[in-house]
Design a protein around this motif. Structure first.
Motif, PDB file in Angstrom:
ATOM      1  N   LEU A 118      55.312  23.473 -59.041  1.00  0.00           N
ATOM      2  CA  LEU A 118      54.104  22.656 -58.897  1.00  0.00           C
ATOM      3  C   LEU A 118      53.148  22.902 -60.055  1.00  0.00           C
ATOM      4  O   LEU A 118      52.943  24.045 -60.470  1.00  0.00           O
ATOM      5  N   PRO A 119      52.522  21.828 -60.618  1.00  0.00           N
ATOM      6  CA  PRO A 119      51.586  22.010 -61.733  1.00  0.00           C
ATOM      7  C   PRO A 119      50.311  22.700 -61.275  1.00  0.00           C
ATOM      8  O   PRO A 119      49.907  22.581 -60.125  1.00  0.00           O
ATOM      9  N   VAL A 120      49.701  23.442 -62.204  1.00  0.00           N
ATOM     10  CA  VAL A 120      48.413  24.060 -61.909  1.00  0.00           C
ATOM     11  C   VAL A 120      47.363  22.962 -61.813  1.00  0.00           C
ATOM     12  O   VAL A 120      47.274  22.099 -62.685  1.00  0.00           O
ATOM     13  N   GLN A 121      46.595  22.966 -60.752  1.00  0.00           N
ATOM     14  CA  GLN A 121      45.595  21.927 -60.550  1.00  0.00           C
ATOM     15  C   GLN A 121      44.418  22.106 -61.510  1.00  0.00           C
ATOM     16  O   GLN A 121      44.094  23.226 -61.912  1.00  0.00           O
ATOM     17  N   ALA A 122      43.794  20.978 -61.880  1.00  0.00           N
ATOM     18  CA  ALA A 122      42.714  21.004 -62.862  1.00  0.00           C
ATOM     19  C   ALA A 122      41.585  21.943 -62.461  1.00  0.00           C
ATOM     20  O   ALA A 122      41.016  22.644 -63.303  1.00  0.00           O
ATOM     21  N   GLU A 123      41.275  21.976 -61.157  1.00  0.00           N
ATOM     22  CA  GLU A 123      40.156  22.804 -60.717  1.00  0.00           C
ATOM     23  C   GLU A 123      40.468  24.300 -60.821  1.00  0.00           C
ATOM     24  O   GLU A 123      39.578  25.142 -60.723  1.00  0.00           O
ATOM     25  N   GLU A 124      41.747  24.646 -61.006  1.00  0.00           N
ATOM     26  CA  GLU A 124      42.131  26.045 -61.125  1.00  0.00           C
ATOM     27  C   GLU A 124      42.124  26.517 -62.584  1.00  0.00           C
ATOM     28  O   GLU A 124      42.259  27.697 -62.863  1.00  0.00           O
ATOM     29  N   LEU A 125      41.979  25.581 -63.518  1.00  0.00           N
ATOM     30  CA  LEU A 125      42.015  25.921 -64.930  1.00  0.00           C
ATOM     31  C   LEU A 125      40.622  26.249 -65.455  1.00  0.00           C
ATOM     32  O   LEU A 125      39.624  25.725 -64.967  1.00  0.00           O
ATOM     33  N   THR A 126      40.584  27.122 -66.462  1.00  0.00           N
ATOM     34  CA  THR A 126      39.332  27.435 -67.141  1.00  0.00           C
ATOM     35  C   THR A 126      39.574  27.331 -68.643  1.00  0.00           C
ATOM     36  O   THR A 126      40.715  27.146 -69.088  1.00  0.00           O
ATOM     37  N   ALA A 127      38.522  27.478 -69.413  1.00  0.00           N
ATOM     38  CA  ALA A 127      38.671  27.428 -70.864  1.00  0.00           C
ATOM     39  C   ALA A 127      39.565  28.562 -71.371  1.00  0.00           C
ATOM     40  O   ALA A 127      40.154  28.475 -72.448  1.00  0.00           O
ATOM     41  N   ASP A 128      39.683  29.634 -70.571  1.00  0.00           N
ATOM     42  CA  ASP A 128      40.504  30.776 -70.978  1.00  0.00           C
ATOM     43  C   ASP A 128      41.951  30.677 -70.515  1.00  0.00           C
ATOM     44  O   ASP A 128      42.755  31.578 -70.813  1.00  0.00           O
ATOM     45  N   SER A 129      42.283  29.616 -69.787  1.00  0.00           N
ATOM     46  CA  SER A 129      43.658  29.463 -69.306  1.00  0.00           C
ATOM     47  C   SER A 129      44.613  29.310 -70.479  1.00  0.00           C
ATOM     48  O   SER A 129      44.397  28.472 -71.365  1.00  0.00           O
ATOM     49  N   VAL A 130      45.653  30.120 -70.507  1.00  0.00           N
ATOM     50  CA  VAL A 130      46.624  30.090 -71.604  1.00  0.00           C
ATOM     51  C   VAL A 130      47.597  28.936 -71.390  1.00  0.00           C
ATOM     52  O   VAL A 130      48.185  28.795 -70.313  1.00  0.00           O
ATOM     53  N   VAL A 131      47.751  28.112 -72.422  1.00  0.00           N
ATOM     54  CA  VAL A 131      48.645  26.950 -72.315  1.00  0.00           C
ATOM     55  C   VAL A 131      49.857  27.085 -73.232  1.00  0.00           C
ATOM     56  O   VAL A 131      50.808  26.311 -73.134  1.00  0.00           O
ATOM     57  N   ALA A 132      49.832  28.055 -74.144  1.00  0.00           N
ATOM     58  CA  ALA A 132      50.976  28.286 -75.027  1.00  0.00           C
ATOM     59  C   ALA A 132      50.767  29.624 -75.726  1.00  0.00           C
ATOM     60  O   ALA A 132      49.647  30.161 -75.775  1.00  0.00           O
ATOM     61  N   THR A 133      51.848  30.181 -76.241  1.00  0.00           N
ATOM     62  CA  THR A 133      51.751  31.360 -77.105  1.00  0.00           C
ATOM     63  C   THR A 133      52.584  31.101 -78.348  1.00  0.00           C
ATOM     64  O   THR A 133      53.627  30.442 -78.283  1.00  0.00           O
ATOM     65  N   VAL A 134      52.119  31.612 -79.471  1.00  0.00           N
ATOM     66  CA  VAL A 134      52.834  31.466 -80.741  1.00  0.00           C
ATOM     67  C   VAL A 134      52.945  32.842 -81.357  1.00  0.00           C
ATOM     68  O   VAL A 134      51.945  33.416 -81.808  1.00  0.00           O
ATOM     69  N   ASN A 135      54.164  33.400 -81.316  1.00  0.00           N
ATOM     70  CA  ASN A 135      54.384  34.757 -81.821  1.00  0.00           C
ATOM     71  C   ASN A 135      53.395  35.750 -81.220  1.00  0.00           C
ATOM     72  O   ASN A 135      52.842  36.605 -81.897  1.00  0.00           O
ATOM     73  N   GLY A 136      53.147  35.568 -79.913  1.00  0.00           N
ATOM     74  CA  GLY A 136      52.260  36.466 -79.195  1.00  0.00           C
ATOM     75  C   GLY A 136      50.799  36.064 -79.206  1.00  0.00           C
ATOM     76  O   GLY A 136      49.990  36.627 -78.464  1.00  0.00           O
ATOM     77  N   LYS A 137      50.423  35.097 -80.039  1.00  0.00           N
ATOM     78  CA  LYS A 137      49.034  34.626 -80.099  1.00  0.00           C
ATOM     79  C   LYS A 137      48.800  33.573 -79.026  1.00  0.00           C
ATOM     80  O   LYS A 137      49.527  32.584 -78.937  1.00  0.00           O
TER      81      LYS A 137
END
Length: 282
Positions: free
Chosen positions: A19-38
């Motif tokens: 199930l997708p994470v609902q919009a109300e559960e997301l914050t500006a700090d929510s991680v959406v991807a990592t690139v070589n650990g970043k």
């Protein structure tokens, strides 16, 4: 536990992870991807979204999501490349960008704080409470092609002819069928020769022929009235803008007055250096 129950529990568990994470559960700090650990966060994406040109802002979130995330991921990959050197050009650009963003934050904060109901009411009172708003005019006219026709009509009217009747039969203007009635209008709403003539008349008077680019007019001023101030809500948007602009201007002037600023006199430098972009280096 029976095999059937075990299968159902496993299916339910798999579904919960899908199930997708609902919009109300997301914050500006929510991680959406990592690139070589970043970590790339939703906040990074939102910052890019807010600066998109207007034509892209209209695209759906689902479309923008892939485009923005792809761009950030690609940039992060390149930013950690061996060739990604923080040159003088990059350092200076970052300084300028940070300065501009911090200044914009101050402006936004001051503007928001200034916008109160009391401030808007005060701006309204200052603009309209005791202002002389001028007059509105209610007039009728008969429009014809030549000065001779206009003179003849003016003579008939001064001899007692009915204005509305003559307008219906003789006027070439669009108001003719309505007896020449132009309704109410304020200063500057008519072409200048017409407006000047009306403003110099008394109610009930018939003008001499007046020429404009539309032809020759014979005007009757029906009545005048003092213009009324608009309701506050009708001009709220403009008043709010004025309140914010004045607050920001006053704040900047105050901060500038207390700041220690030194400037190089441009008479002491060769101002053509401003065109030498090569000074930023490679």
């Amino acid at each position: 536990m029976s095999k059937t129950l075990m299968k159902l529990s496993a299916a339910a568990l798999a579904l919960s992870f899908a199930l997708p994470v609902q919009a109300e559960e997301l914050t500006a700090d929510s991680v959406v991807a990592t690139v070589n650990g970043k970590e790339i966060t939703l906040g990074h994406m939102l910052a890019v979204r807010s600066n998109l040109p207007e034509q892209y802002q209209q695209l759906g979130d689902d479309v923008l999501w892939d485009g923005i995330l792809d761009q950030i991921v690609q940039q992060q990959v390149l930013a950690t490349d061996d060739r990604a050197n923080e040159t003088k050009r990059v350092t200076i650009a970052l300084d300028n960008e940070k300065r501009a963003l911090l200044a914009a934050e101050v402006v936004a904060s001051v503007a928001k704080e200034a916008l109160t109901d009391d401030a808007v009411q005060a701006a309204y009172d200052a603009e309209y409470a005791n202002a002389e708003l001028g007059k509105e005019f209610n007039a009728s006219h008969i429009l014809v092609e030549t000065e001779e026709e206009a003179k003849a009509i003016a003579e008939e009217l001064k001899g007692g002819a009915d204005f509305a009747t003559l307008a219906k039969s003789r006027s070439t203007g669009p108001s003719g069928p309505n007896g020449g009635d132009l309704g109410w209008f304020g200063p500057g709403m008519m072409v200048e020769p017409f407006q000047v003539a009306v403003e110099g008349m008394e109610p009930g008077a018939i003008s001499d022929p007046v020429q404009t680019q539309f032809g020759w007019h014979v005007i009757k001023l029906n009545e005048t009235r003092n213009m009324e101030a608009p309701a506050l809500d009708e001009v709220r948007d403009q008043l709010e803008l004025t309140v914010q602009q004045e607050a920001v201007k006053a704040y900047i002037e105050g901060k500038m007055a207390s700041a220690e600023v030194t400037r190089t006199d441009k008479a002491d430098v060769d101002t053509s250096a401003l065109s030498n972009i090569d000074l930023l280096g490679e």
